[in-house]
Design a protein around this motif. Sequence first.
Motif, short mmCIF file in Angstrom:
data_model
loop_
_atom_site.label_atom_id
_atom_site.label_comp_id
_atom_site.label_asym_id
_atom_site.label_seq_id
_atom_site.Cartn_x
_atom_site.Cartn_y
_atom_site.Cartn_z
N SER A 368 1.06 -1.40 0.31
CA SER A 368 -0.40 0.08 0.08
C SER A 368 0.60 1.41 0.17
O SER A 368 0.21 2.21 -0.16
CB SER A 368 -1.00 0.25 1.25
OG SER A 368 -0.24 0.06 2.46
N TYR A 370 3.29 2.40 -1.97
CA TYR A 370 2.82 2.48 -3.18
C TYR A 370 1.70 3.51 -3.87
O TYR A 370 2.02 4.48 -4.86
CB TYR A 370 3.43 1.16 -4.54
CG TYR A 370 4.40 0.43 -4.20
CD1 TYR A 370 6.04 2.04 -4.35
CD2 TYR A 370 4.72 -0.38 -3.74
CE1 TYR A 370 7.13 1.83 -3.94
CE2 TYR A 370 6.72 -0.74 -2.92
CZ TYR A 370 7.26 0.15 -2.98
OH TYR A 370 8.36 -0.52 -3.18
N ARG A 371 0.31 2.96 -3.05
CA ARG A 371 -0.72 3.85 -3.83
C ARG A 371 -0.67 5.71 -3.65
O ARG A 371 -0.11 6.39 -2.78
CB ARG A 371 -1.79 3.21 -2.99
CG ARG A 371 -2.22 1.70 -3.30
CD ARG A 371 -2.87 1.25 -1.72
NE ARG A 371 -3.23 0.24 -1.59
CZ ARG A 371 -3.70 -0.90 -1.09
NH1 ARG A 371 -4.40 0.04 0.21
NH2 ARG A 371 -3.91 -1.71 -0.91
N ALA A 372 -1.29 6.13 -4.89
CA ALA A 372 -0.61 7.29 -5.05
C ALA A 372 1.00 7.72 -4.49
O ALA A 372 0.47 9.08 -4.38
CB ALA A 372 -1.34 8.26 -3.07
#
Length: 514
Positions: A368, A370-372
Amino acid sequence: MKSKSKTEFGDFQTPIGLAREVCRLLVKLGEKPQHVIEPTVGRGAFLRAAAEAFPEARLNGCDINPAYIAEASTALEQLGASARSTLAVEDFFNYDWDTALSEQRGNLLILGNPPWVTNAGVAAVNGTNLPVKENFQGLRGIAARTGKANFDISEWMLIRLLQALEHRPATLAMLCKTATARKFLRYAWQNDGRIAHAALYRIEAATHFGAAVDACLLYLRIGSTGPREADVYPSLDALAPTLRIGLVGKEMVANLQAYRQLRHFEGLCPFQWRSGIKHDCAAIMELRQAVDGTLENGLGERLDMEPDFVFPLLKCSDLSNARITPKRSVIVTQRFVGDATSSIAQKAPRTWRYLQSHAERFLARKSSIYRAAVPFALFGIGPYAFTPWKVAVSGLHSSARFHAIPPVDGRPVFFDDTCYFLSFQSADEAQLVAEILNSSACQQFISCLVFTDAKRPITVDLLQRLDMSALASEAGLGLRWLQFTRGSFSMPSEPAQLALLMEEPPRSNRATAR
């Protein structure tokens, strides 16, 4: 290959022989339960053994699998214990344990073998056998989103049972991974879990379960607050413990007896230990030199790219084997977390085209963190990573050997995220610190803190506990350390690190392939 069901439910059924051995130990320890509860019955081995060992006790159990409940019920009926048994199909995570445990009167024994699987393991097979998502460990920031947030399902179950026992005494005897038992004890001791007595009895998981893990019987008497210590026995039939573990402050200690003799080496490390670079895309980001001198990725592709974003790389296996001349390289797309990567297109167009050609692999990264994030983002990156000299150690090996790592062709060396390192501006600084850390006193102190069976024996938390001044004095390096701390050496500084970042890479280090 394990089935999806076995992976999701951590389904390691307890052999009846092992269950009987555990119950014999409990009898020897003086346990006389009036109620035995097994929260995850499975095929019923523990309830069968308890029916034999405790002929007066009532037997209660539940399991999410109806077939297992039916099988366990039949086994208890054959033993003539069905009249004092109550079994039900229940989901542990949705069951009202507070009410169930408070309703029991008399001596209570909670016995069993909860699932041997992590929440990440369940998620990997798209399983749903998980508790409601919550940060029950109280982690903050990135730790709550990465490796530290992964936990054994049995750890969550043990904590849930402890919470449900808040208002009554009980004995708990559970098979689990030894690392899980320690994590649970740490939680209980830090959160007033009223542990009157604790002990770990090692078992041969490979023999009983075909599992290559360090496992134990976790034995607790719950109801009053006792010492934050637990004896560790080498087997279920051992007469004496081989060592004692415990909680000191906020941290666990692997050998309390040795620690008490060496505790004067504990303090606060004056440096900030860092973990290596995290990219989760090794086949693309980590490169090797091919026979003809060109760079090659993990897919066997020969690369034609500028050297600007390519740096030498060492991994934990290199450090543990004293291979400190890098044979690998890594593409470093950012200078700090959140740094824009779009500028690579102008500064190094061939590198940008290479990254773009594998964009799908970066998008498939599951973490998570790497999200956004910007395309091709990294973590474990900052000005400290670009200092010329490092002192580094493997996090995955229990033998802590520290190496002073110089730059290669004017380029700072990077590490993967299984390594930890300190940053320095000069060879003198790095070599002095490495000498202190490799001293006999430091090695002995680290050994009493390290749990050798842990997935990552060496951690940042452990390294930050090292009192460098006391260790330097013990190693006969006190004068040099004093010179260092008084500025005879130049301490790493953020401005100096930032200045280094602005330097152009040497043109002679161009890593192009034809």
